[in-house]
Design an enzyme around this catalytic site. Structure first.
Site, PDB file in Angstrom:
ATOM      1  N   ASP A   8       0.853  -1.186   0.000  1.00  0.00           N
ATOM      2  CA  ASP A   8       0.000   0.000   0.000  1.00  0.00           C
ATOM      3  C   ASP A   8       0.889   1.236   0.000  1.00  0.00           C
ATOM      4  O   ASP A   8       1.755   1.387   0.871  1.00  0.00           O
ATOM      5  CB  ASP A   8      -0.904   0.015   1.239  1.00  0.00           C
ATOM      6  N   ASP A 131     -15.554  -3.738  -1.701  1.00  0.00           N
ATOM      7  CA  ASP A 131     -15.347  -3.627  -0.264  1.00  0.00           C
ATOM      8  C   ASP A 131     -16.718  -3.614   0.397  1.00  0.00           C
ATOM      9  O   ASP A 131     -17.582  -2.814   0.019  1.00  0.00           O
ATOM     10  CB  ASP A 131     -14.609  -2.334   0.079  1.00  0.00           C
TER      11      ASP A 131
END
Length: 249
Positions: A8, A131
């Site tokens: 990330d 998500d």
């Protein structure tokens, strides 16, 4: 089953967010390319990159770090990338510069036509990232909940021609609380395309649990915080997955 390390990216560094909060980030490395090489040396067969700044800004923001990773990885293994992808030009740029798969998340929910066009223009290269919390889809870096059912949306996107679905259980991501196997299996059973699990992987027990249901259509699992903080040894976990499932896959 593939175990896929997450890298990330925030402000050019490799970080992990807790519960998707940009100001609750832990920096694990200031050299993302070296981190990519590390995971390859540990046995990774795919990498998962997220441009966190891009995800929140709606446009690419970590270009230099992404380029450094692609240059480091070369043709060794495929790289999938998400965060800030909102138009076909961005997809084309990334695919032309060494990225193998593009992950479209928020833009798929807000603009299904864009996802449809992307699948048509770049067949075999588009992954959709969904998500969800309690079965409902979230967008904009998890900051907004929608009323969309995750299974219904995934089936719609499957018809568009997406290559796979990454399913992240928001309630568990970055919390080392164990993967939501039941919800992941429920989604995989509803689809013909593979599902990649994400969120909450904390231990070898989670690898065992996912491998036990791999045949339902779960091709891999993305892991982040656990491998960075040492709760999970990546090389051991990937070897375990290979052992349980009879080799690479």
């Amino acid at each position: 089953m593939l175990l896929i390390p997450a890298i990330d990216l925030k402000d050019g560094h490799c970080v992990r967010l807790k519960q998707g909060e940009m100001d609750d980030a832990t920096v694990f490395s200031e050299d993302p390319a070296a981190m990519a090489r590390h995971w390859i040396e540990q046995g990774a067969r795919r990498l998962h990159l997220v441009d966190l700044n891009g995800a929140f800004a709606g446009k690419p923001k970590n270009g230099a770090a992404i380029r450094s990773i692609v240059d480091e990885v070369g043709d060794d293994i495929p790289v999938q990338l998400g965060g800030g992808v909102r138009d076909l030009d961005t997809i084309e740029h990334y695919l032309d510069n060494g990225i193998s798969y593009i992950i479209i998340g928020t833009a798929a929910v807000k603009n299904p036509g864009f996802l449809h066009d992307a699948c048509g223009a770049f067949p075999g290269h588009i992954i959709v990232g969904l998500d969800a919390r309690d079965g409902k889809v979230a967008v904009d870096g998890w900051s907004k909940m929608t009323g969309h059912d995750v299974v219904d949306l995934a089936k719609k996107y499957e018809d568009y021609g997406v290559e796979a679905v990454i399913y992240t259980d928001i309630g568990r991501d970055g919390m080392l609380s164990g993967v939501n196997v039941e919800a992941t299996v429920r989604l995989a059973q509803a689809l013909r395309i593979p599902v990649i699990a994400s969120g909450g992987i904390a231990s070898i027990a989670d690898i065992d649990a996912l491998c036990a249901v791999e045949a339902e259509g779960i091709m891999g699992a993305i892991t982040g915080r656990a491998i960075y903080e040492g709760a999970l040894d990546f090389a051991v976990a990937q070897a375990r997955a290979d052992e349980l499932n009879g080799g690479e896959g």
